[in-house]
Design an enzyme around this catalytic site. Structure first.
Site: not given
Length: 383
Positions: A80, A82, A112, A144, A169
């Site tokens: 992701h 964001d 992250d 996300e 992740e």
């Protein structure tokens, strides 16, 4: 074309310098368009075909799919774009300036998980993608951290069916093959206001909620007794009462009370079944007080997820890393990718740094992450 890619650390720096915060509060929420434009340009330079996909129901958010190769199957690497918002008063560094200190890369999204795209680009800069025997896909998703709208929309609309997927992740390069889901609800009780000196002239919503909470606690105990998955550190579904509010004055009969709660189901438990269990638990209150109790979603639900332990992806990654796959209690986009193909969660950095002030990624992850990406691409796209 590949030599126009910036060095690894400069790619990382540019990603961190491009804000892409997701938040339910509109004043904090940001578009990820600038970050998607950066990624689209770099993957295009590597010879990928790039598609940018607006995500419906978001505030100007986009997915990006970069693809190369032909035929069926192949590998999907995804993450992701964001980040969560940041508390300026708790950061000692600029969240949008990549800072290297004491063998750590500091910045919002270093772990992250915007940094994962820097690892992918760096690992592929020396690969002739035109010679891959199977497709390679890179997916960058939106939102996300709030609704997972990007992953939901992609999984619902794509025709792609890769052989497998890896979500980057931060797992400290520990492969994850299962995690719990997440359901968040608001239980709302409507009473009838009145002066506290005459209780019979009103209906106290707090008293009704007290009754409802008793039944919810019985459901919590039932979930713990009935469902088990011993691989989890918390091997049963959890139910948490997170927030409650009701009333406005001590001398007024409370007219409304709200409870925010969540349930974290095990893999294999369906969301419909859980909602049914909650409604059944609250049925005695609803029957006694018709029309006064409602249950609604706070956020879109996330199902539990599990990749079959005997799948080739699990076997290959365990062999490459020399470690067994694990399971975790937190959530990712894996349930949505798993509807397309077997999926693992595996990436650099520690989940303990996610959503924290002075977020960082330890530089010791750089070499093994680059090697891992190179190896999985070689295995799933060259053979």
């Amino acid at each position: 074309m590949k030599n126009v890619l910036p060095p690894f650390i400069e790619i990382y720096r540019a990603l961190i310098a491009t804000p892409s915060i997701s938040a339910t509060e509109e004043s904090l929420d940001q578009s990820n368009a600038s970050l998607i434009t950066l990624l689209a340009g770099w993957f295009s330079d590597l010879g990928f075909n790039v598609e940018v996909q607006p995500v419906p129901g978001t505030r100007n958010k986009f997915n990006m799919l970069a693809s190369t190769g032909h035929g069926a199957g192949g590998l999907l690497l995804t993450g992701h774009t964001d980040t969560v918002p940041f508390d300026d008063g708790r950061w000692t560094r600029d969240p949008f300036t990549l800072t290297e200190h004491d063998n750590k890369l500091y910045g919002l999204g270093t772990a992250d998980m915007k940094g994962f795209f820097a690892f992918i680009l760096d690992a592929l800069r020396d690969v002739d993608v035109t010679k891959l025997k199977k497709p390679l896909y890179i997916l960058a998703t939106a939102d996300e951290e709030t609704s997972m709208a990007g992953a939901r929309y992609f999984s619902e609309t794509t025709a792609l069916r890769p052989d497998c997927a890896i979500i980057g992740e931060p797992t400290s390069l520990q492969p994850i093959r299962a995690h719990k889901g997440h359901i968040s609800n608001v239980v709302r009780v409507l009473g009838q206001s009145g002066h506290s000196s005459d209780p019979a002239r009103g209906v106290n919503a707090i008293e009704l909620m007290h009754d409802a909470i008793g039944h919810i606690m019985q459901l919590r105990d039932s979930l713990k007794a009935r469902y088990h998955y011993e691989a989890f550190t918390v091997p049963y579904p959890t139910l948490n009462l997170g927030h409650i509010h009701g009333g406005d004055a001590s001398n007024r009969i409370c007219a409304c009370c709200e409870l925010h709660m969540d349930i974290r189901p095990l893999p294999g438990m369906t969301l419909n079944d859980l909602n049914g269990l909650l409604n059944d638990a609250l049925a005695p209150v609803s029957e006694r007080w018709p029309g006064r109790l409602t249950v609604a979603e706070l956020h879109p639900p996330i199902p539990g997820y599990e990749c079959p332990p005997d799948h080739q992806l699990v076997e290959v990654v365990e062999k490459l890393l020399g470690t067994k796959t694990d399971v975790v209690n937190y959530c990712t986009e894996a349930p949505f990718m798993q509807t397309l193909c077997p999926t693992l969660v595996l990436g650099p950095g520690s989940i303990n740094q996610a959503h924290q002030p002075d977020e960082y990624l330890e530089t010791r992850f750089i070499k093994p992450t680059r090697e891992l990406i190179t190896q999985v691409v070689h295995h799933f796209c060259w053979h």
